[in-house]
Every structure is written in structure tokens, then in C-alpha cells.
Design a protein around this motif. Structure first.
Motif, PDB file in Angstrom:
ATOM      1  N   PHE A 117       0.873  -1.174   0.000  1.00 52.66           N
ATOM      2  CA  PHE A 117       0.000   0.000   0.000  1.00 52.66           C
ATOM      3  C   PHE A 117       0.903   1.215   0.000  1.00 52.66           C
ATOM      4  O   PHE A 117       1.690   1.415   0.920  1.00 52.66           O
ATOM      5  CB  PHE A 117      -0.919   0.008   1.216  1.00 52.66           C
ATOM      6  CG  PHE A 117      -1.771   1.233   1.313  1.00 52.66           C
ATOM      7  CD1 PHE A 117      -2.754   1.491   0.369  1.00 52.66           C
ATOM      8  CD2 PHE A 117      -1.586   2.143   2.337  1.00 52.66           C
ATOM      9  CE1 PHE A 117      -3.536   2.622   0.452  1.00 52.66           C
ATOM     10  CE2 PHE A 117      -2.368   3.276   2.425  1.00 52.66           C
ATOM     11  CZ  PHE A 117      -3.342   3.521   1.480  1.00 52.66           C
ATOM     12  N   GLU A 118       0.818   2.019  -1.062  1.00 50.15           N
ATOM     13  CA  GLU A 118       1.664   3.198  -1.231  1.00 50.15           C
ATOM     14  C   GLU A 118       3.131   2.824  -1.052  1.00 50.15           C
ATOM     15  O   GLU A 118       3.880   3.444  -0.300  1.00 50.15           O
ATOM     16  CB  GLU A 118       1.246   4.303  -0.267  1.00 50.15           C
ATOM     17  CG  GLU A 118      -0.158   4.816  -0.526  1.00 50.15           C
ATOM     18  CD  GLU A 118      -0.630   5.836   0.497  1.00 50.15           C
ATOM     19  OE1 GLU A 118       0.040   6.022   1.550  1.00 50.15           O
ATOM     20  OE2 GLU A 118      -1.670   6.454   0.236  1.00 50.15           O
ATOM     21  N   ASP A 119       3.563   1.773  -1.739  1.00 47.56           N
ATOM     22  CA  ASP A 119       4.934   1.250  -1.739  1.00 47.56           C
ATOM     23  C   ASP A 119       5.412   0.726  -0.383  1.00 47.56           C
ATOM     24  O   ASP A 119       6.591   0.477  -0.196  1.00 47.56           O
ATOM     25  CB  ASP A 119       5.925   2.299  -2.276  1.00 47.56           C
ATOM     26  CG  ASP A 119       5.665   2.629  -3.734  1.00 47.56           C
ATOM     27  OD1 ASP A 119       5.232   1.723  -4.475  1.00 47.56           O
ATOM     28  OD2 ASP A 119       5.886   3.790  -4.127  1.00 47.56           O
ATOM     29  N   THR A 120       4.507   0.557   0.557  1.00 47.90           N
ATOM     30  CA  THR A 120       4.850  -0.014   1.856  1.00 47.90           C
ATOM     31  C   THR A 120       4.288  -1.426   1.927  1.00 47.90           C
ATOM     32  O   THR A 120       3.099  -1.627   1.700  1.00 47.90           O
ATOM     33  CB  THR A 120       4.238   0.839   2.999  1.00 47.90           C
ATOM     34  OG1 THR A 120       4.709   2.173   2.884  1.00 47.90           O
ATOM     35  CG2 THR A 120       4.623   0.269   4.351  1.00 47.90           C
ATOM     36  N   PRO A 121       5.132  -2.428   2.226  1.00 47.70           N
ATOM     37  CA  PRO A 121       4.614  -3.793   2.322  1.00 47.70           C
ATOM     38  C   PRO A 121       3.639  -3.934   3.478  1.00 47.70           C
ATOM     39  O   PRO A 121       3.898  -3.460   4.577  1.00 47.70           O
ATOM     40  CB  PRO A 121       5.868  -4.642   2.537  1.00 47.70           C
ATOM     41  CG  PRO A 121       6.892  -3.699   3.040  1.00 47.70           C
ATOM     42  CD  PRO A 121       6.554  -2.341   2.526  1.00 47.70           C
ATOM     43  N   ILE A 122       2.500  -4.563   3.206  1.00 49.14           N
ATOM     44  CA  ILE A 122       1.445  -4.712   4.199  1.00 49.14           C
ATOM     45  C   ILE A 122       1.347  -6.152   4.698  1.00 49.14           C
ATOM     46  O   ILE A 122       1.282  -6.402   5.889  1.00 49.14           O
ATOM     47  CB  ILE A 122       0.073  -4.284   3.619  1.00 49.14           C
ATOM     48  CG1 ILE A 122       0.109  -2.818   3.202  1.00 49.14           C
ATOM     49  CG2 ILE A 122      -1.041  -4.549   4.599  1.00 49.14           C
ATOM     50  CD1 ILE A 122       0.209  -1.847   4.345  1.00 49.14           C
ATOM     51  N   ARG A 123       1.317  -7.109   3.756  1.00 47.63           N
ATOM     52  CA  ARG A 123       1.171  -8.506   4.174  1.00 47.63           C
ATOM     53  C   ARG A 123       1.644  -9.447   3.084  1.00 47.63           C
ATOM     54  O   ARG A 123       1.732  -9.079   1.910  1.00 47.63           O
ATOM     55  CB  ARG A 123      -0.258  -8.835   4.560  1.00 47.63           C
ATOM     56  CG  ARG A 123      -1.215  -8.951   3.417  1.00 47.63           C
ATOM     57  CD  ARG A 123      -2.628  -9.274   3.910  1.00 47.63           C
ATOM     58  NE  ARG A 123      -3.465  -9.599   2.770  1.00 47.63           N
ATOM     59  CZ  ARG A 123      -4.148 -10.720   2.639  1.00 47.63           C
ATOM     60  NH1 ARG A 123      -4.122 -11.620   3.578  1.00 47.63           N
ATOM     61  NH2 ARG A 123      -4.883 -10.937   1.577  1.00 47.63           N
ATOM     62  N   VAL A 124       1.930 -10.671   3.489  1.00 50.28           N
ATOM     63  CA  VAL A 124       2.314 -11.738   2.572  1.00 50.28           C
ATOM     64  C   VAL A 124       1.074 -12.579   2.309  1.00 50.28           C
ATOM     65  O   VAL A 124       0.329 -12.902   3.225  1.00 50.28           O
ATOM     66  CB  VAL A 124       3.437 -12.603   3.184  1.00 50.28           C
ATOM     67  CG1 VAL A 124       3.758 -13.789   2.303  1.00 50.28           C
ATOM     68  CG2 VAL A 124       4.674 -11.761   3.427  1.00 50.28           C
ATOM     69  N   VAL A 125       0.834 -12.911   1.039  1.00 51.79           N
ATOM     70  CA  VAL A 125      -0.325 -13.725   0.669  1.00 51.79           C
ATOM     71  C   VAL A 125       0.156 -15.166   0.494  1.00 51.79           C
ATOM     72  O   VAL A 125       0.757 -15.515  -0.516  1.00 51.79           O
ATOM     73  CB  VAL A 125      -0.980 -13.203  -0.626  1.00 51.79           C
ATOM     74  CG1 VAL A 125      -2.202 -14.033  -0.968  1.00 51.79           C
ATOM     75  CG2 VAL A 125      -1.336 -11.734  -0.494  1.00 51.79           C
ATOM     76  N   PHE A 126      -0.113 -15.975   1.504  1.00 51.26           N
ATOM     77  CA  PHE A 126       0.333 -17.364   1.463  1.00 51.26           C
ATOM     78  C   PHE A 126      -0.597 -18.199   0.590  1.00 51.26           C
ATOM     79  O   PHE A 126      -1.800 -17.940   0.537  1.00 51.26           O
ATOM     80  CB  PHE A 126       0.371 -17.948   2.879  1.00 51.26           C
ATOM     81  CG  PHE A 126       1.549 -17.473   3.667  1.00 51.26           C
ATOM     82  CD1 PHE A 126       2.743 -18.177   3.632  1.00 51.26           C
ATOM     83  CD2 PHE A 126       1.473 -16.320   4.420  1.00 51.26           C
ATOM     84  CE1 PHE A 126       3.841 -17.737   4.343  1.00 51.26           C
ATOM     85  CE2 PHE A 126       2.563 -15.870   5.136  1.00 51.26           C
ATOM     86  CZ  PHE A 126       3.756 -16.579   5.098  1.00 51.26           C
ATOM     87  N   PRO A 127      -0.052 -19.223  -0.076  1.00 50.10           N
ATOM     88  CA  PRO A 127      -0.908 -20.124  -0.852  1.00 50.10           C
ATOM     89  C   PRO A 127      -1.763 -20.960   0.091  1.00 50.10           C
ATOM     90  O   PRO A 127      -1.476 -21.043   1.294  1.00 50.10           O
ATOM     91  CB  PRO A 127       0.101 -21.002  -1.610  1.00 50.10           C
ATOM     92  CG  PRO A 127       1.331 -20.976  -0.751  1.00 50.10           C
ATOM     93  CD  PRO A 127       1.358 -19.611  -0.108  1.00 50.10           C
ATOM     94  N   GLU A 128      -2.799 -21.577  -0.436  1.00 47.58           N
ATOM     95  CA  GLU A 128      -3.656 -22.427   0.399  1.00 47.58           C
ATOM     96  C   GLU A 128      -2.928 -23.680   0.848  1.00 47.58           C
ATOM     97  O   GLU A 128      -3.156 -24.175   1.952  1.00 47.58           O
ATOM     98  CB  GLU A 128      -4.928 -22.810  -0.364  1.00 47.58           C
ATOM     99  CG  GLU A 128      -5.879 -21.653  -0.541  1.00 47.58           C
ATOM    100  CD  GLU A 128      -7.171 -22.069  -1.208  1.00 47.58           C
ATOM    101  OE1 GLU A 128      -7.540 -23.268  -1.129  1.00 47.58           O
ATOM    102  OE2 GLU A 128      -7.827 -21.195  -1.792  1.00 47.58           O
ATOM    103  N   THR A 129      -2.036 -24.209  -0.018  1.00 48.82           N
ATOM    104  CA  THR A 129      -1.283 -25.413   0.326  1.00 48.82           C
ATOM    105  C   THR A 129       0.183 -25.239  -0.045  1.00 48.82           C
ATOM    106  O   THR A 129       0.519 -24.433  -0.928  1.00 48.82           O
ATOM    107  CB  THR A 129      -1.824 -26.650  -0.427  1.00 48.82           C
ATOM    108  OG1 THR A 129      -1.688 -26.444  -1.835  1.00 48.82           O
ATOM    109  CG2 THR A 129      -3.279 -26.910  -0.083  1.00 48.82           C
TER     110      THR A 129
END
Length: 192
Positions: A117-129
Motif C-alpha cells: 500500500f503506497e509502496d509499503t509492504p502490508i502482508r504476505v499472501v500465502f498459498p492455500e497449500t
């Protein structure tokens, strides 16, 4: 802006200056003098705290568009996790709170989406498996081959219950949200 009645799991909104990820949103119809309400579970992407709020269906919330980039996980240093953009080699870090309980699934050189968000890392999106190698597995019991499970240790240190036929060196598929064994992945690419 987005109306509360349009919220659904996966949306991202700004509330009281913080960015929240919508975990669930349920509309409950009212009756008589009471109008309908939208019950929402929100996760603060900075602190990982979960809030439960209710809104009138026509309440307006500021929706936020997050940019998603695939990054390569490099290493952990104290409470910071470092990622690198594979094309620009730009590095960024996320706090341990942003990773949450899924840090055990991060492997060096793993490519994984990171939301900014606005070049600031917010979260990692992990895969389901994820697929992980079994490093410790006791021998199976012949008389209980299909009915019982045994505890095996995976390459990331996670202990899971797996069927008796799983042995050291096998690759298994594990559900990230629960840490539960799903299936064995055969070397020829077929599932087992």
C-alpha cells in the motif's frame, strides 16, 4: 468508497487511519423498527488484531487498492523478514506481526505474493497449500496401515499427522491455514 452492504471477505478498507482486511461480512435483515445490519470481522494489517464491528448497510467505508507483487523470500533477521523483487533486486522488510503464524511455511528463495500500500509492504499472501519434504517418519504399523495416523516431522520443523505409508523423503501437501496433511505428492508429478 464502498457501502457496508457490498463488503465481502477479501476486501481491504481504511478505518480510523488503519488498513484492515475483511475476514467476513454478513448482512442480517432487521425487523420492525430495527433496520438491517452488516456484521464485519476485520483484521488490522499492521497489528494483526481482529475487530468485530457492525455497520448500517448504507454506511460508506474507504476501500483501499493494494498492489500485489511476487517477491522472493531471502532471510529473517530478528523480527524482520526480508524479501527481494526478482527483477529490480529491490529489498524490503516486513515485521514478524505482518507474517503471523504462517512464518514456518516460508522457505529461503520461495517466491510469494506480497501486498503493498503506497509502496509499503502490508502482508504476505500465502498459498492455500504447500509441498514439504518429510525428514523424520517412524516406521508404519502393518496392522493399522490405513486406519491410524502417525506423527511425522517436515523440513520446516512442523509436526503433522500423516498416514502410515508416509516415509522419510516423501513430499507431502499441507494446508497452510490448519497445518494439516492433505496428500502425498509422488515424484512423477502424480498425487498419491
Amino acid at each position: 468508497m464502498i457501502e457496508a452492504a457490498e463488503l465481502e471477505a477479501g476486501n481491504t478498507v481504511r478505518l480510523d487511519g488503519d488498513i484492515y482486511h475483511v475476514l467476513s461480512a454478513e448482512y442480517h435483515a432487521g425487523g420492525g423498527q430495527f433496520g438491517g445490519m452488516v456484521f464485519v470481522r476485520l483484521k488490522n494489517l499492521k497489528t494483526n488484531h481482529v475487530r468485530e464491528l457492525r455497520f448500517h448497510p448504507d454506511d460508506k467505508l474507504q476501500d483501499v487498492a493494494l498492489e500485489r507483487q511476487v517477491m522472493e523470500y531471502l532471510y529473517t533477521d530478528g523480527d524482520a523478514f526480508y524479501f527481494m523483487h526478482p527483477e529490480t533486486f529491490e529489498q524490503l522488510s516486513l515485521a514478524r506481526e505482518a507474517i503471523g503464524p504462517y512464518e514456518k511455511f516460508l522457505q529461503p528463495n520461495m517466491r510469494i505474493p506480497v501486498e503493498l500500500f503506497e509502496d509499503t509492504p502490508i502482508r504476505v499472501v500465502f498459498p492455500e497449500t504447500v509441498e514439504l519434504k518429510v525428514v523424520v517418519a517412524p516406521p508404519g504399523l502393518r496392522e493399522h496401515e490405513t486406519a491410524t495416523y502417525k506423527t511425522v516431522v517436515l523440513e520446516n520443523g512442523l509436526e503433522v499427522l500423516a498416514p502410515q505409508f508416509i516415509k522419510e523423503g516423501d513430499i507431502v501437501k499441507v494446508e497452510v491455514a490448519t497445518g494439516k496433511y492433505l496428500e502425498r505428492v509422488r515424484r512423477d508429478g502424480k498425487k498419491g
